[in-house]
Design a protein around this motif. Sequence first.
Motif, PDB file in Angstrom:
ATOM      1  N   VAL A 120       0.828  -1.105  -0.108  1.00  0.00           N
ATOM      2  CA  VAL A 120      -0.010  -0.172  -0.077  1.00  0.00           C
ATOM      3  C   VAL A 120       1.040   1.355   0.083  1.00  0.00           C
ATOM      4  CG1 VAL A 120      -1.609   1.407   1.550  1.00  0.00           C
ATOM      5  CG2 VAL A 120      -1.954  -1.186   0.994  1.00  0.00           C
ATOM      6  N   GLU A 121       1.969   1.232   0.566  1.00  0.00           N
ATOM      7  CA  GLU A 121       2.704   2.306   0.725  1.00  0.00           C
ATOM      8  C   GLU A 121       3.241   2.716  -0.536  1.00  0.00           C
ATOM      9  OE1 GLU A 121       5.259   3.237   4.100  1.00  0.00           O
ATOM     10  OE2 GLU A 121       6.863   4.158   2.560  1.00  0.00           O
ATOM     11  N   ALA A 122       3.732   1.327  -1.259  1.00  0.00           N
ATOM     12  CA  ALA A 122       4.209   1.719  -2.590  1.00  0.00           C
ATOM     13  C   ALA A 122       3.066   2.265  -3.644  1.00  0.00           C
ATOM     14  CB  ALA A 122       4.890   0.365  -3.440  1.00  0.00           C
ATOM     15  N   ALA A 123       1.996   1.591  -3.320  1.00  0.00           N
ATOM     16  CA  ALA A 123       0.780   1.883  -4.170  1.00  0.00           C
ATOM     17  C   ALA A 123       0.563   3.399  -4.219  1.00  0.00           C
ATOM     18  CB  ALA A 123      -0.343   1.046  -3.982  1.00  0.00           C
ATOM     19  N   MET A 124       0.375   3.948  -3.061  1.00  0.00           N
ATOM     20  CA  MET A 124       0.002   5.304  -2.452  1.00  0.00           C
ATOM     21  C   MET A 124       1.085   6.215  -3.339  1.00  0.00           C
ATOM     22  SD  MET A 124      -2.670   5.509  -0.833  1.00  0.00           S
ATOM     23  CE  MET A 124      -2.871   7.044  -0.339  1.00  0.00           C
ATOM     24  N   ALA A 125       2.526   5.957  -3.119  1.00  0.00           N
ATOM     25  CA  ALA A 125       3.325   6.714  -3.722  1.00  0.00           C
ATOM     26  C   ALA A 125       3.217   6.713  -5.427  1.00  0.00           C
ATOM     27  CB  ALA A 125       4.800   6.162  -3.579  1.00  0.00           C
ATOM     28  N   LEU A 126       2.879   5.595  -5.688  1.00  0.00           N
ATOM     29  CA  LEU A 126       2.834   5.520  -7.489  1.00  0.00           C
ATOM     30  C   LEU A 126       1.462   6.334  -7.922  1.00  0.00           C
ATOM     31  CD1 LEU A 126       3.702   1.683  -7.602  1.00  0.00           C
ATOM     32  CD2 LEU A 126       4.788   3.722  -8.630  1.00  0.00           C
ATOM     33  N   VAL A 127       0.271   6.268  -6.923  1.00  0.00           N
ATOM     34  CA  VAL A 127      -0.465   7.327  -7.259  1.00  0.00           C
ATOM     35  C   VAL A 127      -0.195   8.715  -7.472  1.00  0.00           C
ATOM     36  CG1 VAL A 127      -2.640   8.349  -6.020  1.00  0.00           C
ATOM     37  CG2 VAL A 127      -2.328   5.717  -5.938  1.00  0.00           C
ATOM     38  N   ASP A 128       0.715   9.183  -6.686  1.00  0.00           N
ATOM     39  CA  ASP A 128       1.100  10.218  -6.833  1.00  0.00           C
ATOM     40  C   ASP A 128       1.845  10.559  -8.369  1.00  0.00           C
ATOM     41  OD1 ASP A 128       0.384  11.389  -4.639  1.00  0.00           O
ATOM     42  OD2 ASP A 128       2.427  11.836  -3.951  1.00  0.00           O
ATOM     43  N   VAL A 129       2.782   9.376  -8.529  1.00  0.00           N
ATOM     44  CA  VAL A 129       3.382   9.364  -9.779  1.00  0.00           C
ATOM     45  C   VAL A 129       2.347   9.440 -11.063  1.00  0.00           C
ATOM     46  CG1 VAL A 129       5.319   8.271 -11.161  1.00  0.00           C
ATOM     47  CG2 VAL A 129       5.486   8.193  -8.785  1.00  0.00           C
ATOM     48  N   VAL A 130       1.660   8.562 -10.890  1.00  0.00           N
ATOM     49  CA  VAL A 130       0.670   8.877 -11.936  1.00  0.00           C
ATOM     50  C   VAL A 130      -0.176   9.969 -12.370  1.00  0.00           C
ATOM     51  CG1 VAL A 130      -1.480   7.591 -12.812  1.00  0.00           C
ATOM     52  CG2 VAL A 130       0.284   6.170 -12.074  1.00  0.00           C
ATOM     53  N   ARG A 131      -0.614  10.502 -11.038  1.00  0.00           N
ATOM     54  CA  ARG A 131      -1.401  11.736 -11.038  1.00  0.00           C
ATOM     55  C   ARG A 131      -0.419  12.876 -11.585  1.00  0.00           C
ATOM     56  NH1 ARG A 131      -2.451  13.062  -5.745  1.00  0.00           N
ATOM     57  NH2 ARG A 131      -4.100  14.524  -6.370  1.00  0.00           N
ATOM     58  N   SER A 132       0.808  12.849 -11.273  1.00  0.00           N
ATOM     59  CA  SER A 132       1.501  13.843 -11.847  1.00  0.00           C
ATOM     60  C   SER A 132       2.045  13.753 -13.242  1.00  0.00           C
ATOM     61  CB  SER A 132       2.865  14.386 -11.002  1.00  0.00           C
ATOM     62  OG  SER A 132       2.702  13.664  -9.644  1.00  0.00           O
ATOM     63  N   GLY A 133       1.728  12.518 -13.792  1.00  0.00           N
ATOM     64  CA  GLY A 133       2.241  12.286 -15.139  1.00  0.00           C
ATOM     65  C   GLY A 133       3.739  12.077 -15.287  1.00  0.00           C
ATOM     66  N   GLU A 134       4.473  11.275 -14.330  1.00  0.00           N
ATOM     67  CA  GLU A 134       5.698  11.438 -14.077  1.00  0.00           C
ATOM     68  C   GLU A 134       6.319   9.938 -14.144  1.00  0.00           C
ATOM     69  OE1 GLU A 134       7.960  13.732 -14.194  1.00  0.00           O
ATOM     70  OE2 GLU A 134       7.111  15.507 -13.518  1.00  0.00           O
ATOM     71  N   LEU A 135       5.345   9.083 -14.597  1.00  0.00           N
ATOM     72  CA  LEU A 135       5.898   7.591 -14.962  1.00  0.00           C
ATOM     73  C   LEU A 135       7.182   7.400 -15.421  1.00  0.00           C
ATOM     74  CD1 LEU A 135       2.561   5.478 -15.208  1.00  0.00           C
ATOM     75  CD2 LEU A 135       4.260   5.308 -13.566  1.00  0.00           C
ATOM     76  N   SER A 136       7.726   8.465 -16.366  1.00  0.00           N
ATOM     77  CA  SER A 136       9.037   8.490 -17.102  1.00  0.00           C
ATOM     78  C   SER A 136      10.207   8.384 -15.998  1.00  0.00           C
ATOM     79  CB  SER A 136       8.915   9.601 -18.050  1.00  0.00           C
ATOM     80  OG  SER A 136       8.831  10.533 -17.547  1.00  0.00           O
ATOM     81  N   ARG A 137       9.780   8.734 -14.946  1.00  0.00           N
ATOM     82  CA  ARG A 137      10.876   8.594 -13.875  1.00  0.00           C
ATOM     83  C   ARG A 137      11.091   7.117 -13.304  1.00  0.00           C
ATOM     84  NH1 ARG A 137      12.764  13.648 -12.494  1.00  0.00           N
ATOM     85  NH2 ARG A 137      11.378  15.472 -13.168  1.00  0.00           N
ATOM     86  N   LEU A 138      10.288   6.508 -13.583  1.00  0.00           N
ATOM     87  CA  LEU A 138      10.634   4.849 -13.196  1.00  0.00           C
ATOM     88  C   LEU A 138      10.852   4.170 -14.414  1.00  0.00           C
ATOM     89  CD1 LEU A 138       7.323   4.227 -11.307  1.00  0.00           C
ATOM     90  CD2 LEU A 138       9.168   5.513 -10.392  1.00  0.00           C
ATOM     91  N   ARG A 139      12.393   3.958 -14.381  1.00  0.00           N
ATOM     92  CA  ARG A 139      13.031   3.092 -15.469  1.00  0.00           C
ATOM     93  C   ARG A 139      13.832   2.032 -14.954  1.00  0.00           C
ATOM     94  NH1 ARG A 139      13.895   8.587 -16.348  1.00  0.00           N
ATOM     95  NH2 ARG A 139      15.952   8.736 -15.814  1.00  0.00           N
TER      96      ARG A 139
END
Length: 186
Positions: A120-139
Amino acid sequence: MLFAHDTEVSLVAAAALVNTTGSDGEKLPDVAALDEFFRAYGWTGRREHTAAELRAVHDLRPRLRRVWELGEAGEDGVVEIVNALLRESNALPQLVKHDEWSYHLHATPSDAPLASRMAVEAAMALVDVVRSGELSRLRICELPGCGNVVVDLSKNRSKRFCDAGCGNRAAVTAYRARKAASRPHP
Ligand SMILES: [Zn+2]
Ligand SMILES: [Zn+2]
């Protein structure tokens, strides 16, 4: 700062968890190793210290790794994983303050199983990443054969390698290649 502090801490911890299994082998082989990981990444709350707890943490890793593999191009797939992780643990976001941490989000009670809190902690952080359109930061680390996941929190999106020394290895390889290229033919 790119994301809220707790989001960044969680992303780094999630990446570290994924990278405990990879080209370097198993880094969470037993409960003692999990204890060490738990301490190193500032986890708090309930522990079982059992093989079942360790297995549940192991089982989380490929699901999180998939998020990095899908990345920006696979946004819908990432969302599916994130929503599933939140749903399975009945996540309920609450602002909490404990130990040295100021107010941040917890979406599972501190007595929930460790793997479910990690998920859940990872998922909550990923929620932020997706909402900010920053998935390109995960590589994935760019050093051939490494395969570790990378969280790029740099201003100029310049992080290409994981933290296992791949940046140095790549620099050495590039240096040798340059030297070889500049050597005159005999
Ligand atoms: Zn906390
Ligand atoms: Zn690497």
